[in-house]
Write a protein that holds these residues in place. Sequence first.
Motif, PDB file in Angstrom:
ATOM      1  N   ARG A 240       0.912  -1.392  -0.095  1.00 42.77           N
ATOM      2  CA  ARG A 240      -0.289  -0.003  -0.044  1.00 42.77           C
ATOM      3  C   ARG A 240       0.753   1.151   0.049  1.00 42.77           C
ATOM      4  N   PHE A 241       2.082   1.138  -0.106  1.00 42.46           N
ATOM      5  CA  PHE A 241       3.199   2.159  -0.015  1.00 42.46           C
ATOM      6  C   PHE A 241       4.036   2.338  -1.204  1.00 42.46           C
ATOM      7  N   ASN A 242       4.397   3.574  -1.779  1.00 39.39           N
ATOM      8  CA  ASN A 242       5.261   3.560  -2.589  1.00 39.39           C
ATOM      9  C   ASN A 242       6.606   3.866  -1.780  1.00 39.39           C
ATOM     10  N   TYR A 303      -8.791  -0.499 -12.789  1.00 37.11           N
ATOM     11  CA  TYR A 303     -10.172  -0.259 -11.942  1.00 37.11           C
ATOM     12  C   TYR A 303     -10.460  -1.468 -10.845  1.00 37.11           C
ATOM     13  N   LEU A 304     -10.376  -1.046  -9.729  1.00 40.09           N
ATOM     14  CA  LEU A 304     -10.656  -2.122  -8.650  1.00 40.09           C
ATOM     15  C   LEU A 304     -11.869  -2.075  -7.853  1.00 40.09           C
ATOM     16  N   GLY A 305     -12.673  -1.553  -8.469  1.00 42.92           N
ATOM     17  CA  GLY A 305     -14.141  -1.582  -7.935  1.00 42.92           C
ATOM     18  C   GLY A 305     -14.435  -0.482  -7.040  1.00 42.92           C
ATOM     19  N   SER A 306     -13.831  -0.274  -5.940  1.00 44.18           N
ATOM     20  CA  SER A 306     -14.012   0.763  -5.026  1.00 44.18           C
ATOM     21  C   SER A 306     -12.863   2.014  -5.262  1.00 44.18           C
ATOM     22  N   SER A 307     -12.080   1.657  -6.050  1.00 43.44           N
ATOM     23  CA  SER A 307     -10.950   2.717  -6.354  1.00 43.44           C
ATOM     24  C   SER A 307     -10.409   2.511  -7.610  1.00 43.44           C
ATOM     25  N   ILE A 308      -9.542   3.561  -8.090  1.00 37.87           N
ATOM     26  CA  ILE A 308      -8.794   3.201  -9.468  1.00 37.87           C
ATOM     27  C   ILE A 308      -7.256   3.397  -9.112  1.00 37.87           C
ATOM     28  N   MET A 309      -6.448   2.505  -9.606  1.00 37.20           N
ATOM     29  CA  MET A 309      -5.169   2.532  -9.253  1.00 37.20           C
ATOM     30  C   MET A 309      -4.525   3.105 -10.581  1.00 37.20           C
ATOM     31  N   ASN A 310      -3.693   4.054 -10.428  1.00 35.74           N
ATOM     32  CA  ASN A 310      -2.760   4.586 -11.631  1.00 35.74           C
ATOM     33  C   ASN A 310      -1.231   4.324 -11.537  1.00 35.74           C
ATOM     34  N   PHE A 311      -0.708   3.877 -12.602  1.00 39.30           N
ATOM     35  CA  PHE A 311       0.600   3.562 -12.401  1.00 39.30           C
ATOM     36  C   PHE A 311       1.330   4.652 -13.347  1.00 39.30           C
ATOM     37  N   PHE A 312       2.509   5.076 -12.687  1.00 43.62           N
ATOM     38  CA  PHE A 312       3.410   6.134 -13.270  1.00 43.62           C
ATOM     39  C   PHE A 312       4.619   5.412 -13.121  1.00 43.62           C
ATOM     40  N   GLU A 313       5.434   5.866 -14.329  1.00 47.13           N
ATOM     41  CA  GLU A 313       6.891   5.415 -14.232  1.00 47.13           C
ATOM     42  C   GLU A 313       7.631   6.521 -14.104  1.00 47.13           C
ATOM     43  N   VAL A 314       8.609   6.485 -13.143  1.00 47.30           N
ATOM     44  CA  VAL A 314       9.582   7.529 -13.038  1.00 47.30           C
ATOM     45  C   VAL A 314      10.924   7.454 -14.009  1.00 47.30           C
ATOM     46  N   ASP A 315      11.796   8.402 -13.871  1.00 49.37           N
ATOM     47  CA  ASP A 315      13.055   8.247 -14.617  1.00 49.37           C
ATOM     48  C   ASP A 315      13.685   7.336 -13.667  1.00 49.37           C
ATOM     49  N   GLY A 316      14.366   6.316 -14.673  1.00 49.82           N
ATOM     50  CA  GLY A 316      15.322   5.274 -13.841  1.00 49.82           C
ATOM     51  C   GLY A 316      14.477   4.055 -13.695  1.00 49.82           C
ATOM     52  N   GLY A 317      13.182   4.044 -14.084  1.00 50.21           N
ATOM     53  CA  GLY A 317      12.468   2.841 -14.045  1.00 50.21           C
ATOM     54  C   GLY A 317      11.509   2.270 -13.085  1.00 50.21           C
ATOM     55  N   GLY A 318      11.614   3.163 -12.076  1.00 48.07           N
ATOM     56  CA  GLY A 318      10.555   2.518 -10.955  1.00 48.07           C
ATOM     57  C   GLY A 318       9.424   2.844 -11.056  1.00 48.07           C
ATOM     58  N   VAL A 320       5.528   4.165  -9.877  1.00 44.17           N
ATOM     59  CA  VAL A 320       5.014   4.590  -8.656  1.00 44.17           C
ATOM     60  C   VAL A 320       3.393   4.532  -8.779  1.00 44.17           C
ATOM     61  N   GLU A 321       2.690   4.050  -7.772  1.00 51.20           N
ATOM     62  CA  GLU A 321       1.211   3.933  -7.570  1.00 51.20           C
ATOM     63  C   GLU A 321       0.532   4.701  -7.110  1.00 51.20           C
TER      64      GLU A 321
END
Lengths: 357, 283
Positions: A240-242, A303-318, A320-321
């Motif tokens: 649940r954490f970045n 889409y997770l039902g009660s929420s939406i999870m967005n995925f981002f890519e940062v420089d260097g490849g990691g 972040v949700e």
Amino acid sequence: METAVFRLDGVTKRYGDLLALDQVTLDVGVNEYVSFLGPSGSGKTTLLRVIAGFEAPDTGRVFFEGRDITHLPAHERGIGFVFQNFALFPHLTVRQNVGFGLAFGKNPLPAAEVDRRSAEMIAMVGLAGMEDRGVDQISGGQRQRVALARTLAMQPKLVLLDEPLGALDANLRGRMRNELRAIRERLGVTFLHVTGSENEALAMGDRVVVLDRGRIIQSGTSDEIYDTPASPDVAHYLNRFNLFDGTLADGQFRGQFGTVAVPGARRAARDVYAVGYDRMRVLPLSSSADGPKLKATFVASEYLGSSIMNFFEVDGGGVVEMEHHLSLGAPETYAPKQDYLLTWNPEHAIVFGREAR
Amino acid sequence: MESRVLKPILGVYVAAFLLFLYGPFVVLTIISFQQGPEGGPQFPIIEWSTYWYKHIFGLTPPSRIAPLPVGEALFRSLVLAFMTMVTSTVLGVMAAQAFRKRFKGASFVFYLIVLGMMVPGVLTGLGTSLLANNIIGIERHWYTTAFATHVAYTFPFAFLVMLAILNRFDASVEEAAWSLGVSPWMTFRKITFPLIFPGVLSAMLFAFTLSLDEFPRTLFASGRDQTLPLAIYGTFSVEIHPNIFAFGVLTTLFSFALLSVYGILMALSVRRAKKMAMQEDIV
């Protein structure tokens, strides 16, 4: 401990070079529901098998209802066990499965009594009418309930559940969770539940015990674990954490998002900056704001039902949700391959560091 | 391309294999219907008849050809095979069960057991007879010394069959039974045994058939009263008549009957094993 129904005292178990359990000590109270959470190989299943008596610990003691049961064989312990694969007896019917312990256990009951009690249990788990089916003629969820009924028919004070919901689909899993809770309230049973799913652990347990490499690394209520994970590892398993690497020095954390003042940090073996998925904010790239800033490219959303999870890519490849709860309003839409600025309120971050007080 | 060459070759190979496997039996069957008592074990068939079958059961008028001395020998062989089957299967199941847990010297004991089917039978037979005669000083009988050699020979087969079955056995059903307060012995009776029964059946079949036609060990170890293979062999030394072939056909038919029973029992328990497999599938 007077109220403890069950106690582990310095239990250690090795398989060759592998240390499966390392000095595990734990007290469990009457009618408590304890979830064990950890990655595979963390020793959670081994822990249950030692408690059930399928494996003997190398050192340490196991107490149950005030008795030392460390060397008591499994069939004399009176501890129920629900297996991940259910381990139903394939050559017997639903009724025979449920009545097996009553008919052939330590105090065998007369056939009429066995039938009456198994019928009762079968009705309780909602399988009335299926008594004479073979266990290959019922669905996965029904098998799970047969396994549960078979165990509960013996009226054990302690029931061990080894990822019993893992084999079910999401819908059934939710229903079985509710049923387990209801059963526990009705029968007053202590449950120890092993799971690899952080959601299940947080949802089911009065108490969550996080295991890693054979050790208990944190134990507490769901809230405690979620709000104040004791170490970067716990934060990682909660999913649940970045987590950001960096350095903590003089009350400042320096990471790829800049240097941020840290009001308070927790002591840990490495410097880690954790921000909950739902604490992340997304800004247009052009906006200028104070505080932590992280340039990232939008990848996809889920889409997770009660929420939406967005995925981002940062420089260097990691990756972040960012989680958006739908109860907070309609979600923003982001353009794929577009750059954004991610930020958060530093007060919501949880920081771990070597120099923490 | 490869299969165009390989397939016919393999086909011919299999055909030849079947020919050599069943050829002797077919010839034997044909000659067993030779006319009697003048007809001998050769072609051509003078006239088709069931004379030699009647001869075995003593249903023909007396002639110069003595009836096969198989009555008592057959009884002995069947009893011996049954005793061997029960003993070897029980030992095989128990030993394989023991090997599910690792113990000190396990591989040594394993080879020691398997040695029983490796050692040349003549040596075992001879050794047993010397041991009985000269060292212990007991008389040799088919139901004592020969029985011991039969068990030493068939036990490894039963053991290996059970080992293979138990290797694939999902122990969690046993643990489930223990967690219900059921003792290990009761668990074995009610859970383990019914589930490994197909294997037990195979082990029994192996032990029975291997014992029934065992020759070299029995030759030295059986003492005065002969088993069936020895009795048959004894008649060869005089003159061969088609009655032996008729008898051979009957024993082969008996073997087929045994196989059919095995097949039926197996089909019944495999249906059960399928249930087990289905249960594992969902994991």
